[in-house]
Design a protein around this motif. Structure first.
Motif, PDB file in Angstrom:
ATOM      1  N   VAL A   1       8.884  -6.532  -7.473  1.00 43.79           N
ATOM      2  CA  VAL A   1       8.616  -5.164  -7.022  1.00 43.79           C
ATOM      3  C   VAL A   1       7.116  -5.056  -6.796  1.00 43.79           C
ATOM      4  O   VAL A   1       6.333  -5.151  -7.748  1.00 43.79           O
ATOM      5  N   ILE A   2       6.726  -4.886  -5.542  1.00 41.56           N
ATOM      6  CA  ILE A   2       5.321  -4.907  -5.159  1.00 41.56           C
ATOM      7  C   ILE A   2       4.830  -3.491  -4.868  1.00 41.56           C
ATOM      8  O   ILE A   2       5.470  -2.742  -4.131  1.00 41.56           O
ATOM      9  N   GLU A   3       3.695  -3.170  -5.449  1.00 42.87           N
ATOM     10  CA  GLU A   3       3.114  -1.836  -5.288  1.00 42.87           C
ATOM     11  C   GLU A   3       2.377  -1.677  -3.960  1.00 42.87           C
ATOM     12  O   GLU A   3       2.270  -0.573  -3.425  1.00 42.87           O
ATOM     13  N   THR A   4       1.854  -2.763  -3.418  1.00 44.36           N
ATOM     14  CA  THR A   4       1.127  -2.737  -2.154  1.00 44.36           C
ATOM     15  C   THR A   4       2.024  -2.151  -1.063  1.00 44.36           C
ATOM     16  O   THR A   4       3.166  -2.590  -0.891  1.00 44.36           O
ATOM     17  N   LEU A   5       1.526  -1.166  -0.343  1.00 47.44           N
ATOM     18  CA  LEU A   5       2.370  -0.366   0.544  1.00 47.44           C
ATOM     19  C   LEU A   5       2.767  -1.065   1.836  1.00 47.44           C
ATOM     20  O   LEU A   5       3.819  -0.771   2.408  1.00 47.44           O
ATOM     21  N   SER A   6       1.920  -1.967   2.326  1.00 49.34           N
ATOM     22  CA  SER A   6       2.223  -2.635   3.591  1.00 49.34           C
ATOM     23  C   SER A   6       1.457  -3.944   3.673  1.00 49.34           C
ATOM     24  O   SER A   6       0.503  -4.164   2.917  1.00 49.34           O
ATOM     25  N   GLY A   7       1.867  -4.787   4.617  1.00 48.84           N
ATOM     26  CA  GLY A   7       1.128  -6.018   4.831  1.00 48.84           C
ATOM     27  C   GLY A   7      -0.302  -5.735   5.237  1.00 48.84           C
ATOM     28  O   GLY A   7      -1.239  -6.393   4.777  1.00 48.84           O
ATOM     29  N   LYS A   8      -0.478  -4.743   6.085  1.00 45.79           N
ATOM     30  CA  LYS A   8      -1.824  -4.366   6.528  1.00 45.79           C
ATOM     31  C   LYS A   8      -2.703  -3.973   5.355  1.00 45.79           C
ATOM     32  O   LYS A   8      -3.882  -4.338   5.289  1.00 45.79           O
ATOM     33  N   LYS A   9      -2.129  -3.242   4.393  1.00 47.69           N
ATOM     34  CA  LYS A   9      -2.886  -2.793   3.219  1.00 47.69           C
ATOM     35  C   LYS A   9      -3.267  -3.962   2.306  1.00 47.69           C
ATOM     36  O   LYS A   9      -4.173  -3.849   1.476  1.00 47.69           O
TER      37      LYS A   9
END
Length: 230
Positions: A57-65
């Motif tokens: 479960v990854i908190e990072t919102l997007s690949g770009k972020k």
């Protein structure tokens, strides 16, 4: 057919040119090239994030972020070159019960996928060392697993040259107790990075970190009785 996000040779070429012209004038003239290559990184990181969320479960919102800025912070550095000469990004695991992070670094001749604990705070480091001192067997089992060795070879990171304060120099796990960082790193060739399946290889590498990250998460989120820390 869905297109596979692939790192192209041009992404390396841009970095190599930047190494020879690490100044604002050149960069501004080639800003369009930078933005084009950055789009490849965003697409790669987005698919990687989607894959990772199938097993964590990854908190990072997007690949770009996840992608780090190419601009260097030169305020406290003797090196005043304004730009990094590699592509990199990181993903943060969600909630305080999933500890450790994921990182990738792409640079011709120096590519790696890593994870773990780059700079544990003193409290976390104390908890880790106390758990190792009490019973090093669980961590040794992870580090000695053939699958772990095949992927990461060994635990990496900075170590003390002396014995950490409060621990016995003759302890059976003194080699583990000396660690200040706890890093898992797998290196990749340029050809591997440019291969269409690199995103799958990066994801598999992150997935292989889970036994280690799960062990460390339990150490850092529970007390000696197994109760959750506040």
């Amino acid at each position: 057919m869905k297109q596979v996000p692939q790192i192209p040779q041009s992404s390396f070429d841009f970095l190599n040119a930047l190494k020879l012209n690490n100044n604002r004038e050149w960069f501004n003239l080639h800003k369009a090239d930078f933005e084009k290559e950055q789009q490849h990184l965003h697409a790669f990181a987005e698919i990687l994030l989607q894959q990772m969320n199938t097993h964590d479960v990854i908190e990072t919102l997007s690949g770009k972020k996840s992608i780090y800025r190419i601009y260097r912070d030169t305020r406290f550095s003797t090196d005043k070159t304004p730009y990094k000469t590699h592509w990199s990004g990181s993903f943060k695991r969600a909630t305080k019960f999933r500890r450790g992070g994921y990182y990738f670094h792409l640079e011709q001749g120096n590519n790696f996928v890593g994870g773990g604990f780059f700079g544990p705070n003193p409290q976390d480091l104390k908890l880790i060392r106390e758990d190792i001192a009490f019973d090093p067997a669980p961590l040794r089992a992870i580090l000695n697993d053939p699958a772990f060795i095949a992927t990461f070879e060994t635990l990496k990171g900075e170590q003390l040259k002396t014995t950490p304060k409060g621990f016995d120099a003759d302890h059976e796990a003194i080699d583990l107790l000396r660690y200040k960082q706890f890093l898992l790193i797998k290196r990749f060739t340029d050809a591997e990075v440019l291969d269409p399946h690199f995103v799958d290889q990066a994801n598999s590498t992150f997935k292989a970190m889970r036994p280690f990250l799960d062990y460390m998460s339990e150490v850092l989120s529970t007390d000696v009785n197994g109760s959750l820390l506040g």
